[in-house]
Design an enzyme around this catalytic site. Structure first.
Site, PDB file in Angstrom:
ATOM      1  N   ASP A  66       0.838  -1.174   0.127  1.00 45.72           N
ATOM      2  CA  ASP A  66      -0.079   0.050   0.072  1.00 45.72           C
ATOM      3  C   ASP A  66       0.708   1.242   0.046  1.00 45.72           C
ATOM      4  OD1 ASP A  66      -2.514   1.619   0.122  1.00 45.72           O
ATOM      5  OD2 ASP A  66      -2.650   1.257   2.365  1.00 45.72           O
ATOM      6  N   HIS A  84       3.665   3.572  -9.039  1.00 48.24           N
ATOM      7  CA  HIS A  84       3.144   2.067  -9.315  1.00 48.24           C
ATOM      8  C   HIS A  84       4.761   1.640  -9.987  1.00 48.24           C
ATOM      9  CE1 HIS A  84      -0.762   2.590  -8.357  1.00 48.24           C
ATOM     10  NE2 HIS A  84      -1.035   3.217  -9.275  1.00 48.24           N
ATOM     11  N   LEU A 138      11.201 -20.356  -4.322  1.00 49.76           N
ATOM     12  CA  LEU A 138      10.374 -19.426  -3.961  1.00 49.76           C
ATOM     13  C   LEU A 138       9.069 -19.598  -4.676  1.00 49.76           C
ATOM     14  CD1 LEU A 138       9.471 -17.167  -1.718  1.00 49.76           C
ATOM     15  CD2 LEU A 138      10.545 -15.513  -3.495  1.00 49.76           C
TER      16      LEU A 138
END
Length: 231
Positions: free
Chosen positions: A10, A27, A121
């Site tokens: 956020d 962004h 991962l």
């Protein structure tokens, strides 16, 4: 043991505004930091990472911003596909994917297939994702199988229900990190089923400024807590 980290990324737009920049630059910076986050998880031996990239509610944003967000994601998937495979990072997209066009779905499937063999991962990227929507979609699948005689309702339990979620076969989240200011102490529809026993770490930093040091703080916080699951 810390096995699965969830991150609510956020603050991209607020970071851009605070620097008097266009929103898309926030962004862009956030996407760059996502790459760093994957590296930090690899360094710490964390096996599962789920990031909240775009919620079902985010579709209400301006068309221009949404188009940039998805162009950025598509660019990342195309450019980072080989690097992810080399690092052993498996990419899986979760959420309501029916809203994506055929080109976006082709790019998504391409990076998923290219990294399907990776084991260092496992990264789930939540796109067009809402926790309640995920549960409703799972319930619809179960209802359809019950009607068709595939699943006996009496046999339904939490384990079986979990197999119908987007995160099937992935362990529940151990630690949720939310950036964007400590006043935002909520999960905002992020993995409600999978985070019931997760520890929560709220960072004052906006996502583009989230650092390795802050990630380490979150990990240390997790290990400082005595976890009592149902006790």
């Amino acid at each position: 043991m810390l096995e699965h980290v969830g991150v609510i990324m956020d603050g991209n737009r607020r970071w851009a505004r605070s620097h008097k920049m266009e929103l898309y630059l926030g962004h862009n910076k956030g996407a760059e930091n996502f790459g760093h986050l994957c590296d930090w998880c690899l360094e710490d031996g964390i096996k599962f990472l789920t990031v909240y990239a775009f919620s079902t509610e985010n579709w209400k944003r301006a068309d221009k911003e949404i188009k940039h967000l998805f162009a950025l994601m598509e660019k990342f998937f195309i450019q980072e596909k080989t690097k992810c495979a080399e690092k052993g990072i498996r990419i899986k997209i979760i959420g309501e994917l029916g809203r994506f066009d055929s080109r976006a779905m082709s790019i998504i499937r391409d990076i998923e297939n290219a990294t399907a063999h990776c084991e260092n991962l496992y990264v789930q990227i939540a796109l067009s994702y809402g926790g309640r929507d995920e549960i409703v979609r799972a319930a619809k699948k179960i209802a359809a199988e019950a009607v068709n005689g595939v699943l006996a309702p009496a046999l339904l339990n939490e384990e079986i229900f979990g197999r119908y979620l987007d995160t099937a076969n992935v362990p529940d989240v151990d630690l949720v990190i939310r950036t964007g200011g400590e006043e935002n102490r909520r999960l905002s529809n992020f993995l409600p089923w999978q985070t019931v026993y997760a520890e929560l770490f709220f960072s004052a930093l906006l996502w583009p400024e989230f650092t390795r040091e802050e990630f380490t703080r979150a990990v240390r916080y997790f290990y400082s807590v005595t976890r009592k699951v149902g006790e």
